[in-house]
Design a protein around this motif. Structure first.
Motif, mmCIF file in Angstrom:
data_model
loop_
_atom_site.group_PDB
_atom_site.id
_atom_site.type_symbol
_atom_site.label_atom_id
_atom_site.label_comp_id
_atom_site.label_asym_id
_atom_site.label_seq_id
_atom_site.Cartn_x
_atom_site.Cartn_y
_atom_site.Cartn_z
ATOM 1 N N GLU A 459 62.179 83.251 40.446
ATOM 2 C CA GLU A 459 61.578 84.538 40.089
ATOM 3 C C GLU A 459 62.334 85.677 40.760
ATOM 4 O OE1 GLU A 459 57.106 86.493 39.731
ATOM 5 O OE2 GLU A 459 57.428 84.344 39.948
ATOM 6 N N SER A 460 62.421 86.789 40.065
ATOM 7 C CA SER A 460 63.078 87.965 40.639
ATOM 8 C C SER A 460 62.338 89.224 40.216
ATOM 9 C CB SER A 460 64.543 88.051 40.192
ATOM 10 O OG SER A 460 64.633 88.368 38.822
ATOM 11 N N THR A 461 62.359 90.224 41.102
ATOM 12 C CA THR A 461 61.826 91.543 40.804
ATOM 13 C C THR A 461 62.889 92.576 41.107
ATOM 14 O OG1 THR A 461 59.540 90.907 41.321
ATOM 15 C CG2 THR A 461 60.045 93.246 41.350
ATOM 16 N N LYS A 462 63.336 93.237 40.077
ATOM 17 C CA LYS A 462 64.263 94.347 40.241
ATOM 18 C C LYS A 462 63.467 95.648 40.165
ATOM 19 C CE LYS A 462 68.165 91.916 38.093
ATOM 20 N NZ LYS A 462 69.180 91.934 37.003
ATOM 21 N N TYR A 463 63.797 96.589 41.043
ATOM 22 C CA TYR A 463 63.031 97.831 41.039
ATOM 23 C C TYR A 463 63.935 99.039 41.206
ATOM 24 C CZ TYR A 463 63.373 97.273 46.145
ATOM 25 O OH TYR A 463 63.830 97.093 47.424
ATOM 26 N N HIS A 464 63.502 100.114 40.590
ATOM 27 C CA HIS A 464 64.134 101.420 40.759
ATOM 28 C C HIS A 464 63.061 102.351 41.309
ATOM 29 C CE1 HIS A 464 65.773 105.345 38.813
ATOM 30 N NE2 HIS A 464 66.147 105.250 40.079
ATOM 31 N N ALA A 465 63.249 102.839 42.521
ATOM 32 C CA ALA A 465 62.274 103.697 43.182
ATOM 33 C C ALA A 465 62.784 105.135 43.173
ATOM 34 C CB ALA A 465 62.036 103.232 44.616
ATOM 35 N N ASN A 466 61.957 106.022 42.625
ATOM 36 C CA ASN A 466 62.367 107.414 42.501
ATOM 37 C C ASN A 466 61.164 108.317 42.743
ATOM 38 O OD1 ASN A 466 62.498 109.862 40.246
ATOM 39 N ND2 ASN A 466 64.375 109.633 41.444
ATOM 40 N N ALA A 467 61.362 109.425 43.422
ATOM 41 C CA ALA A 467 60.270 110.370 43.662
ATOM 42 C C ALA A 467 60.804 111.794 43.705
ATOM 43 C CB ALA A 467 59.549 110.043 44.965
ATOM 44 N N ASP A 468 60.025 112.699 43.124
ATOM 45 C CA ASP A 468 60.254 114.138 43.248
ATOM 46 C C ASP A 468 59.173 114.713 44.159
ATOM 47 O OD1 ASP A 468 62.245 113.778 41.337
ATOM 48 O OD2 ASP A 468 60.911 114.336 39.683
#
Length: 750
Positions: A459-468
């Motif tokens: 199993e894998s979890t790829k994430y893109h974390a972004n905040a303004d």
């Protein structure tokens, strides 16, 4: 650990040899006239699908509660979050308000994290399709054939590995007879409900069933804030199933749609500071007229269900749909092949408030979730062997469009304006899970069955974390913007021995290794450091269990008992950080836990028209091990949502009135004390309480059934959530449980 495990297995082996009985289930029974016959030879044993095939409950080495569809209707269970009063050691709460990811806990194993990125250790399988993330755990229950709650880790057979357990939902299937029903109910708090189904044969081999449900209701909270609603939801749900039974192939196609809209339940911001400035109020005084929060705010009402919350601009919208295809091919008398594919799509927007009358801590949960799953299962069976093996694949994407608005009211105060900030998150999480599994049931003797199972999950979890960040001087885009990935590859499995005493009684002993992958917790971070610290790793659970299913040791008594011991490694724990002015919580592998306990389920039918049911869950120990990292401390405290005692039961009585059947049922559900977070904060403790419900039904004709029903008959005051907001607001954020509700119902069959 070796000594404890050796002792456990020795005791289990002794039970099997000496015939000492032990385990669980009596729900889903009807009265003696239909399920318990006049002689033991005529006993009809409950059939379950806990091992992906129809089996007598006495043949499975699993602690499973089967709830019949008629019980769902009679107990007035609206959705999956209300199943806890029928299952021992199961606790469920809408801890961030209905419409958000609920918290499920079985035997102390659960997840109270309300973030939309959460994957619960308890999964729901609706007609064979896994729920995926916690966003999909709240499912309305209408036109249901049976529900099974499997307690303990499901290390071999079920889709995405679950360390806590699994809940199997089985819809009523199309058949060859035309017919249907419509059910209408009204009650207090503007409650209106209509559901029904129609079954239509299309040919000699094909039939369809269309079912629908609409619930429209207000919450029992009384919002004293002028211009702000009490909250409520309108839920519309549809399901269409088409079934074709050919010579050797059965094809089942299903589509469903759900649309929810309304206003979230308003919270109570229970101030804990004395009005006279003398210090802090006691937990019992919190929220009363002698207490205030840090900004001078008060609830202002004398009734428990009074709240004061500025929720005029808070809304909830959910739209989801899904489809699945199940193909079963009977290749020859010994081999069956099953292919199940499913798709689910969800769009949700939930605006929340946690500060009462001000605008200090508010936000939104914007969620886009899409899940695709496939499973191929091959079963081979001979007289002494049943072997099944399969491949499983899941792909799930969650898009978070959340916001976290802090101290907005400060923007109007020049000296404080720089303290106000709104964080806007645009996170994307992509999870993929692939597994191969195999389980073998080998009949060693006519009375003894050995079960072995193994599963490998990648199993894998790829994430893109972004905040303004929006502050008084303007918008700061991309305050942080980074990518990451968490990968796991783990073995899990099962070893069990079942000893049948006769056709209706059995004992079992089992060892199961459960596993749940790591991931990324897309919560409400306020710095890049916090956001980067949101990864968590896999957890493992070693579960040892003994039990038994005893169907007629005493005439007309069905008894199931289980005892279990859990060695929980690297447990994923939702940790609320106290003493933080800006609320901060994380999901961490916060140490190792030890859990042990016992369960009992009993149904006793002494006469043809009387039945007693009781469920007992006992958790004497459910503790998190010591864990400390920077300002995160967990110090051998009891797990959240883990009552020591969980006892429920009911009495069902049938009699004749004017030549027609009158059925009365009275039930109760008791939860002993528990905490809402890992800190054992006295302000977030829920004292033990008992809820009572009842129903009286009159069969006016073969087609018409009239009913009166009531929930929380004694109007008990309890909370669905208490959240520590003391450092930020000088208050405890509370979601009230539902008050007493009475209603009437009409059911017409055709």
């Amino acid at each position: 650990m070796f000594k404890l495990n050796t002792l456990f297995l020795s005791v289990a082996a002794g039970m099997l040899v000496t015939g000492v009985s032990n385990p669980v289930n009596a729900n889903g029974l009807e009265l003696k006239a239909s399920k318990v016959k006049e002689s033991s030879a005529d006993i009809e044993v409950i059939e379950v699908y806990a091992q992906k095939r129809a089996q007598s409950i006495v043949d499975v080495a699993v602690a499973v509660t089967a709830i019949d569809g008629s019980d769902i209707d009679r107990l007035q269970i609206k959705d999956t979050t209300q199943l806890a009063n029928s299952v021992p050691n199961l606790k469920i709460t809408n801890n961030a308000g209905e419409g958000t990811p609920p918290a499920f806990s079985i035997r102390g194993v659960g997840m109270i994290d309300y973030n939309t990125s959460t994957i619960s250790p308890i999964a729901i399988y609706s007609d064979g399709i896994v729920s995926g993330s916690a966003n999909n755990l709240s499912i309305n229950l209408f036109d249901i054939e049976q529900i099974e709650v499997l307690r303990g880790p499901q290390g071999t057979l079920f889709g995405r590995n679950t360390t806590g357990g699994a809940i199997l939902l089985m819809s009523k299937q199309p058949d060859a007879e035309f017919g249907g029903y419509i059910n209408a109910s009204i009650g207090q708090y503007s409650y209106r409900s209509v559901d029904g189904a129609i079954n239509i044969p299309l040919s000699d081999t094909t039939a369809m069933r269309f079912a629908f449900n609409q619930d429209d209701y207000d919450f029992s909270t009384n919002n004293l804030m002028e211009g702000s609603p009490d909250g409520g939801l309108k839920q519309q749900n549809f399901r269409l199933i088409v079934k074709s039974e050919l010579d050797d192939v059965t094809i089942l196609a299903k589509v469903h749609q759900e649309k929810w809209s309304g206003k979230p339940k308003p919270i109570a911001s229970n101030g804990i500071l004395n009005l006279d400035g003398s210090g802090m109020c006691t937990p019992e005084q919190a929220g009363s007229d002698i207490c205030m929060d840090a900004f001078g705010g008060q609830v202002g009402g004398s009734d428990f269900w009074d709240v004061k919350a500025d929720t005029a601009d808070r809304n909830h919208e959910s739209d989801s749909w899904g489809a699945s295809l199940n193909v079963q091919w009977h290749i020859n008398p010994n081999i069956d092949l099953t292919l199940i594919s499913g798709l689910r799509d969800l769009e949700r927007d939930h605006l929340w408030d946690s500060d009462g009358i001000g605008n200090y801590i508010e936000g939104s949960m914007g969620t886009g979730n899409r899940l695709v799953s496939h499973e191929l299962n091959i079963a081979y069976h001979l007289k002494q062997v049943f072997w099944q093996t399969g491949l499983f694949y899941l792909s799930e994407e969650t898009k978070q469009n959340n916001s976290f608005d802090l101290f907005r009211d400060f923007r109007a105060i020049p000296q404080l304006a720089t303290n106000a900030a709104e964080y806007r998150y645009n996170n994307v999480l992509k999870n993929s899970s692939m597994a191969i599994y195999s389980q073998l049931d080998y009949q060693v003797t006519d009375a003894t069955t050995l079960t072995t199972g193994l599963r490998y999950t990648d199993e894998s979890t790829k994430y893109h974390a972004n905040a303004d960040l929006d502050i008084i001087t303007g918008l700061i885009p991309d305050l942080w913007d980074f990518n990451g990935e968490v990968t796991d590859g783990e073995w899990s499995g099962k070893l069990a021995l079942t000893q049948k005493l006769n056709a209706y009684n059995s004992l079992y002993v089992s060892y199961t290794r459960g596993y749940k992958s790591g991931g990324y917790n897309g919560g409400y971070s306020t710095s890049e450091l916090q956001a980067r610290d949101s990864e968590y790793q896999a957890e493992k659970l070693h579960a040892y269990e003994v039990g038994g299913k005893l169907q007629n040791i005493i005439p007309y008594l069905q008894l199931n008992i289980a005892a279990f011991y859990y060695d929980y490694r690297e447990q994923q724990v939702f940790v609320n950080i106290p003493n933080s002015v800006v609320p901060y919580h994380v999901l961490k592998n916060a140490g190792d836990s030890t859990i042990y306990g016992a369960e009992l389920e009993m149904a006793y039918t002494p006469t043809n028209n009387l039945q007693f049911n009781i469920n007992v869950g006992y958790l004497p120990k459910a503790n998190i091990g010591h864990y400390q990292k920077n300002n995160i401390l967990v110090d051998d405290n009891r797990l959240p949502f883990s009552s020591k005692w969980n006892i429920s039961g009911s009495v069902l009585y049938e009699t004749q009135l004017a030549g027609k059947m009158l059925t009365s049922q009275l039930g109760f559900d008791y939860q002993s004390d528990f905490y809402f977070d890992q800190n054992e904060n006295i302000y977030t403790e829920q004292k033990g309480y008992t809820l009572a419900n009842g129903r009286i039904s009159y069969q006016a004709s073969n087609a018409l059934l009239l009913s009166l029903w009531g929930k929380n008959l004694t109007n008990v005051e309890y909370a669905e959530l208490r959240f520590d907001s003391i450092a930020a607001l000088g208050a405890v954020t509370e979601l009230k449980g539902e008050a007493r509700q009475l209603g009437v119902e009409l059911n017409y069959k055709f």
